[in-house]
Design a protein around this motif. Structure first.
Motif, PDB file in Angstrom:
ATOM      1  N   LYS A  54       0.843  -1.185   0.000  1.00  0.00           N
ATOM      2  CA  LYS A  54       0.000   0.000   0.000  1.00  0.00           C
ATOM      3  C   LYS A  54       0.887   1.247   0.000  1.00  0.00           C
ATOM      4  O   LYS A  54       1.713   1.448   0.871  1.00  0.00           O
ATOM      5  CB  LYS A  54      -0.903   0.006   1.231  1.00  0.00           C
ATOM      6  CG  LYS A  54      -1.901   1.158   1.235  1.00  0.00           C
ATOM      7  CD  LYS A  54      -2.814   1.073   2.444  1.00  0.00           C
ATOM      8  CE  LYS A  54      -3.802   2.215   2.455  1.00  0.00           C
ATOM      9  NZ  LYS A  54      -4.683   2.158   3.640  1.00  0.00           N
ATOM     10  N   GLN A  55       0.718   2.095  -0.981  1.00  0.00           N
ATOM     11  CA  GLN A  55       1.587   3.247  -1.148  1.00  0.00           C
ATOM     12  C   GLN A  55       0.819   4.553  -0.930  1.00  0.00           C
ATOM     13  O   GLN A  55      -0.345   4.671  -1.266  1.00  0.00           O
ATOM     14  CB  GLN A  55       2.179   3.255  -2.567  1.00  0.00           C
ATOM     15  CG  GLN A  55       2.956   2.002  -2.928  1.00  0.00           C
ATOM     16  CD  GLN A  55       4.272   1.895  -2.168  1.00  0.00           C
ATOM     17  OE1 GLN A  55       4.836   2.888  -1.737  1.00  0.00           O
ATOM     18  NE2 GLN A  55       4.751   0.679  -1.995  1.00  0.00           N
ATOM     19  N   GLU A  56       1.535   5.523  -0.343  1.00  0.00           N
ATOM     20  CA  GLU A  56       0.961   6.858  -0.234  1.00  0.00           C
ATOM     21  C   GLU A  56       1.076   7.549  -1.589  1.00  0.00           C
ATOM     22  O   GLU A  56       1.772   7.094  -2.472  1.00  0.00           O
ATOM     23  CB  GLU A  56       1.723   7.653   0.833  1.00  0.00           C
ATOM     24  CG  GLU A  56       1.658   7.026   2.227  1.00  0.00           C
ATOM     25  CD  GLU A  56       2.516   7.798   3.223  1.00  0.00           C
ATOM     26  OE1 GLU A  56       2.593   9.033   3.103  1.00  0.00           O
ATOM     27  OE2 GLU A  56       3.105   7.151   4.101  1.00  0.00           O
ATOM     28  N   THR A  57       0.361   8.662  -1.722  1.00  0.00           N
ATOM     29  CA  THR A  57       0.391   9.410  -2.989  1.00  0.00           C
ATOM     30  C   THR A  57       1.490  10.461  -2.930  1.00  0.00           C
ATOM     31  O   THR A  57       1.585  11.228  -1.973  1.00  0.00           O
ATOM     32  CB  THR A  57      -0.966  10.088  -3.232  1.00  0.00           C
ATOM     33  OG1 THR A  57      -1.986   9.089  -3.252  1.00  0.00           O
ATOM     34  CG2 THR A  57      -0.958  10.820  -4.563  1.00  0.00           C
ATOM     35  N   TYR A  58       2.309  10.491  -3.989  1.00  0.00           N
ATOM     36  CA  TYR A  58       3.389  11.474  -4.096  1.00  0.00           C
ATOM     37  C   TYR A  58       3.260  12.205  -5.420  1.00  0.00           C
ATOM     38  O   TYR A  58       2.894  11.610  -6.429  1.00  0.00           O
ATOM     39  CB  TYR A  58       4.764  10.801  -4.001  1.00  0.00           C
ATOM     40  CG  TYR A  58       5.047  10.231  -2.626  1.00  0.00           C
ATOM     41  CD1 TYR A  58       5.733  10.973  -1.674  1.00  0.00           C
ATOM     42  CD2 TYR A  58       4.608   8.955  -2.291  1.00  0.00           C
ATOM     43  CE1 TYR A  58       5.982  10.458  -0.412  1.00  0.00           C
ATOM     44  CE2 TYR A  58       4.852   8.434  -1.034  1.00  0.00           C
ATOM     45  CZ  TYR A  58       5.547   9.187  -0.090  1.00  0.00           C
ATOM     46  OH  TYR A  58       5.778   8.680   1.150  1.00  0.00           O
TER      47      TYR A  58
ATOM     48  N   LYS B 103       7.560   5.347  -9.933  1.00  0.00           N
ATOM     49  CA  LYS B 103       7.095   3.968  -9.764  1.00  0.00           C
ATOM     50  C   LYS B 103       7.314   3.161 -11.035  1.00  0.00           C
ATOM     51  O   LYS B 103       7.011   3.603 -12.138  1.00  0.00           O
ATOM     52  CB  LYS B 103       5.598   3.961  -9.414  1.00  0.00           C
ATOM     53  CG  LYS B 103       5.015   2.582  -9.197  1.00  0.00           C
ATOM     54  CD  LYS B 103       3.523   2.685  -8.891  1.00  0.00           C
ATOM     55  CE  LYS B 103       2.896   1.310  -8.709  1.00  0.00           C
ATOM     56  NZ  LYS B 103       1.437   1.409  -8.470  1.00  0.00           N
ATOM     57  N   TYR B 104       7.846   1.954 -10.862  1.00  0.00           N
ATOM     58  CA  TYR B 104       8.019   1.075 -12.005  1.00  0.00           C
ATOM     59  C   TYR B 104       6.673   0.447 -12.376  1.00  0.00           C
ATOM     60  O   TYR B 104       5.897   0.071 -11.503  1.00  0.00           O
ATOM     61  CB  TYR B 104       9.013  -0.044 -11.699  1.00  0.00           C
ATOM     62  CG  TYR B 104       8.998  -1.116 -12.751  1.00  0.00           C
ATOM     63  CD1 TYR B 104       9.566  -0.883 -13.995  1.00  0.00           C
ATOM     64  CD2 TYR B 104       8.351  -2.331 -12.534  1.00  0.00           C
ATOM     65  CE1 TYR B 104       9.517  -1.837 -14.991  1.00  0.00           C
ATOM     66  CE2 TYR B 104       8.302  -3.286 -13.516  1.00  0.00           C
ATOM     67  CZ  TYR B 104       8.888  -3.039 -14.742  1.00  0.00           C
ATOM     68  OH  TYR B 104       8.818  -3.979 -15.732  1.00  0.00           O
ATOM     69  N   GLY B 105       6.408   0.336 -13.665  1.00  0.00           N
ATOM     70  CA  GLY B 105       5.196  -0.335 -14.136  1.00  0.00           C
ATOM     71  C   GLY B 105       4.116   0.603 -14.628  1.00  0.00           C
ATOM     72  O   GLY B 105       3.186   0.167 -15.296  1.00  0.00           O
ATOM     73  N   ASP B 106       4.233   1.897 -14.289  1.00  0.00           N
ATOM     74  CA  ASP B 106       3.252   2.856 -14.800  1.00  0.00           C
ATOM     75  C   ASP B 106       3.519   3.144 -16.284  1.00  0.00           C
ATOM     76  O   ASP B 106       4.667   3.098 -16.734  1.00  0.00           O
ATOM     77  CB  ASP B 106       3.321   4.167 -14.013  1.00  0.00           C
ATOM     78  CG  ASP B 106       2.703   4.046 -12.629  1.00  0.00           C
ATOM     79  OD1 ASP B 106       2.107   2.996 -12.347  1.00  0.00           O
ATOM     80  OD2 ASP B 106       2.835   4.996 -11.838  1.00  0.00           O
TER      81      ASP B 106
ATOM     82  N   GLY C 297       8.642  15.122  -1.107  1.00  0.00           N
ATOM     83  CA  GLY C 297       7.524  14.798  -1.989  1.00  0.00           C
ATOM     84  C   GLY C 297       7.865  13.915  -3.171  1.00  0.00           C
ATOM     85  O   GLY C 297       7.129  13.874  -4.161  1.00  0.00           O
ATOM     86  N   VAL C 298       8.980  13.164  -3.079  1.00  0.00           N
ATOM     87  CA  VAL C 298       9.398  12.289  -4.173  1.00  0.00           C
ATOM     88  C   VAL C 298       9.427  10.842  -3.685  1.00  0.00           C
ATOM     89  O   VAL C 298       9.951  10.554  -2.607  1.00  0.00           O
ATOM     90  CB  VAL C 298      10.795  12.679  -4.709  1.00  0.00           C
ATOM     91  CG1 VAL C 298      11.177  11.788  -5.877  1.00  0.00           C
ATOM     92  CG2 VAL C 298      10.819  14.139  -5.126  1.00  0.00           C
ATOM     93  N   LYS C 299       8.886   9.936  -4.491  1.00  0.00           N
ATOM     94  CA  LYS C 299       8.875   8.526  -4.155  1.00  0.00           C
ATOM     95  C   LYS C 299       9.837   7.778  -5.066  1.00  0.00           C
ATOM     96  O   LYS C 299       9.679   7.780  -6.288  1.00  0.00           O
ATOM     97  CB  LYS C 299       7.458   7.957  -4.295  1.00  0.00           C
ATOM     98  CG  LYS C 299       7.342   6.466  -4.014  1.00  0.00           C
ATOM     99  CD  LYS C 299       7.669   6.127  -2.580  1.00  0.00           C
ATOM    100  CE  LYS C 299       7.402   4.641  -2.298  1.00  0.00           C
ATOM    101  NZ  LYS C 299       7.935   4.224  -1.000  1.00  0.00           N
ATOM    102  N   VAL C 300      10.854   7.165  -4.462  1.00  0.00           N
ATOM    103  CA  VAL C 300      11.746   6.256  -5.179  1.00  0.00           C
ATOM    104  C   VAL C 300      11.704   4.913  -4.462  1.00  0.00           C
ATOM    105  O   VAL C 300      11.141   4.793  -3.370  1.00  0.00           O
ATOM    106  CB  VAL C 300      13.192   6.809  -5.240  1.00  0.00           C
ATOM    107  CG1 VAL C 300      13.260   8.046  -6.119  1.00  0.00           C
ATOM    108  CG2 VAL C 300      13.731   7.111  -3.846  1.00  0.00           C
TER     109      VAL C 300
END
Length: 475
Positions: free
Chosen positions: A109-113, A118-121, A428-431
């Motif tokens: 479950k991921q928060e929104t950034y 994200k891989y796969g988008d 605010g960045v998701k890696v």
């Protein structure tokens, strides 16, 4: 080792629809495979061959790039391109590796950034929504009575015919529509394969690290997983030869998640291992459409002459994951087993989706879409690499081939991966943490390695996201 100098005299057809660099690359490749070009041979310089054949230097350079990418040759400083050996090492006795430890459960479950690498988008603005809608509508009109029935077990025959044609043209896979099975996603496809091969044993060799979805399927079906470490050019063949596994699951065209391409020599050794052990290889060719330098690398299945490779493809990266369509190409020697085992199964992908995809491919939209998306993702890949170099320069190392929809970044600032991920979140960045794909706790993965997907982000967001990462990690 004695070094040979080579004179090349290919007959190139400038009027052919096949590009000159492809003709030259294929000519040299075939001579190497046939043993007519010995190991250690030095290929002619680009300048010399260009003058000799009266073709452009760019043509020769493109052919040589492809040979380098596939591992037929290596570049030696002050020497040139040297042909690599294709001989096979002696087979050693098998041993088993105990993998009793289970990997820690990961909460998906991921928060929104705002900047989510994200891989796969996929690139949603580029999706041909109106054309896809028209194909689905046409499918409903053409054969409404067939849409009310579950359809053939293997899937819609027209879709399977289109796939057989596409695979031959794009991946060199020669198969009939009867060998193709349509599945509702890659995990469903692997699940079918595990059941299909359960009579041959319950042990699988997997690249370490590797796709976590496949790991879960094998574990849930009670299979023993043998972790095979990676080398700079892919799976460790010597370690694989020490394992008595009935199946090897690999991603040779773009290793997941490290991104290297398995060279031709290792592909031949992998096939030799399967033949000697009477084992099967599951080739997950998940994003082979997106290679940004040279031709797509030929699939392992295209080299398989002994029916030991089970080919696995998907529409998730090249089209959209929303359709939930993957497919298997079964070897001839598993066809009867499949028919017997799944005689009472129903096809899991809705008929309207399959018939819509068949129309989308038959009318040429799929080929056009792939061509367009290859350019879109190539531009995003370049933007990400340029931004990383611009803001972080020598403070990072970029890992992975010029292919696919993700890359890895090694950050040189003495922070752990967990610390880097948390620091990115604060701006605010998701890696992502690639250690989540490790098969066990003993896996040696660099502690400052970051995974970044770029398919779903705009070029503007890629630039801004990397700028924020620089502030989070180095200021």
């Amino acid at each position: 080792m004695e070094v040979f100098m080579l004179e090349l005299t290919p007959l190139l057809d400038k009027d052919s629809k096949i590009a000159l660099y492809v003709q030259l690359y294929q000519y040299i490749k075939h001579r190497i495979e046939e043993g007519k070009v010995p190991t250690g041979t030095i290929l002619p310089s680009i300048r010399y061959l260009s003058a000799q054949l009266k073709i452009s230097k760019n043509t020769v350079e493109s052919a040589y790039h492809q040979l380098l990418a596939e591992g037929y040759v290596e570049s030696k400083e002050r020497v040139g391109l040297k042909v690599l050996p294709l001989e096979k090492p002696e087979y050693t006795s098998p041993i088993h590796e105990d993998l009793s430890k289970t990997k820690e459960t990961y909460n998906k479950k991921q928060e929104t950034y705002h900047y989510d690498f994200k891989y796969g988008d996929i690139d949603i603005p580029s999706f041909p929504l109106l054309i896809w809608k028209r194909c689905l509508s046409q499918a409903l009109i053409n054969e409404p009575e067939q849409l009310l029935n579950p359809g053939e077990i293997k899937g819609d025959i027209e879709l399977r015919r289109e796939l057989a044609h596409y695979l031959f043209q794009s991946r060199g896979v020669s198969c009939s529509a009867d060998q193709i099975v349509i599945c509702s996603g890659t995990q469903h496809a692997i699940s079918l394969i595990t059941q299909l091969l359960s009579t041959d044993g319950h042990s699988v060799a997997m690249e370490n690290p590797s796709y976590d979805g496949a790991q879960s399927i094998f574990k849930n079906h009670g299979w023993q997983i043998n972790a095979i470490e990676l080398e700079d050019d892919g799976i460790n063949i010597e370690q694989l030869q020490e394992v008595k596994a009935k199946v090897a699951y690999i991603t040779p065209s773009h290793q997941f998640p490290y991104g290297m391409v398995l060279p031709i020599n290792k592909r031949m050794l992998l096939l030799e291992w399967a033949i000697k052990n009477q084992s099967f290889i599951i080739e997950d060719d998940y994003d082979s459409e997106f290679r940004y330098q040279g031709q797509p690398i030929p699939s392992l299945k295209a080299l398989d002459t002994k029916e030991r490779v089970i080919y696995l493809g998907t529409f998730s990266k090249c089209f959209t994951p929303a359709v939930r369509v993957s497919y298997i190409v079964l070897p001839q020697n598993l066809m009867d087993v499949y028919q017997h085992m799944y005689v009472n199964y129903y096809q899991s992908v809705p008929s309207v989706i399959q018939k819509g995809l068949a129309l989308f491919m038959k009318e040429g939209y799929f080929t056009t879409h792939i061509r367009k998306m290859r350019k879109v993702y190539e531009n995003k890949h370049k933007k990400l690499v340029d931004a990383l170099n611009k803001y972080m320069g020598n403070n990072i190392e970029i890992i992975g081939q010029k292919a696919g929809l993700h890359l890895l970044v090694k950050v040189k600032n003495n922070r752990t991966t967990k610390e880097l991920v948390n620091a990115a979140k604060k701006v605010g960045v998701k890696v992502y943490d690639p250690t989540l794909y490790a098969l066990n706790d003993k896996t040696k993965i660099n502690s400052s390695l970051i995974m970044m997907g770029y398919g779903g982000l705009s070029e503007e967001k890629i630039e801004k996201g990397v700028h924020l990462l620089h502030k989070a990690w180095f200021q």
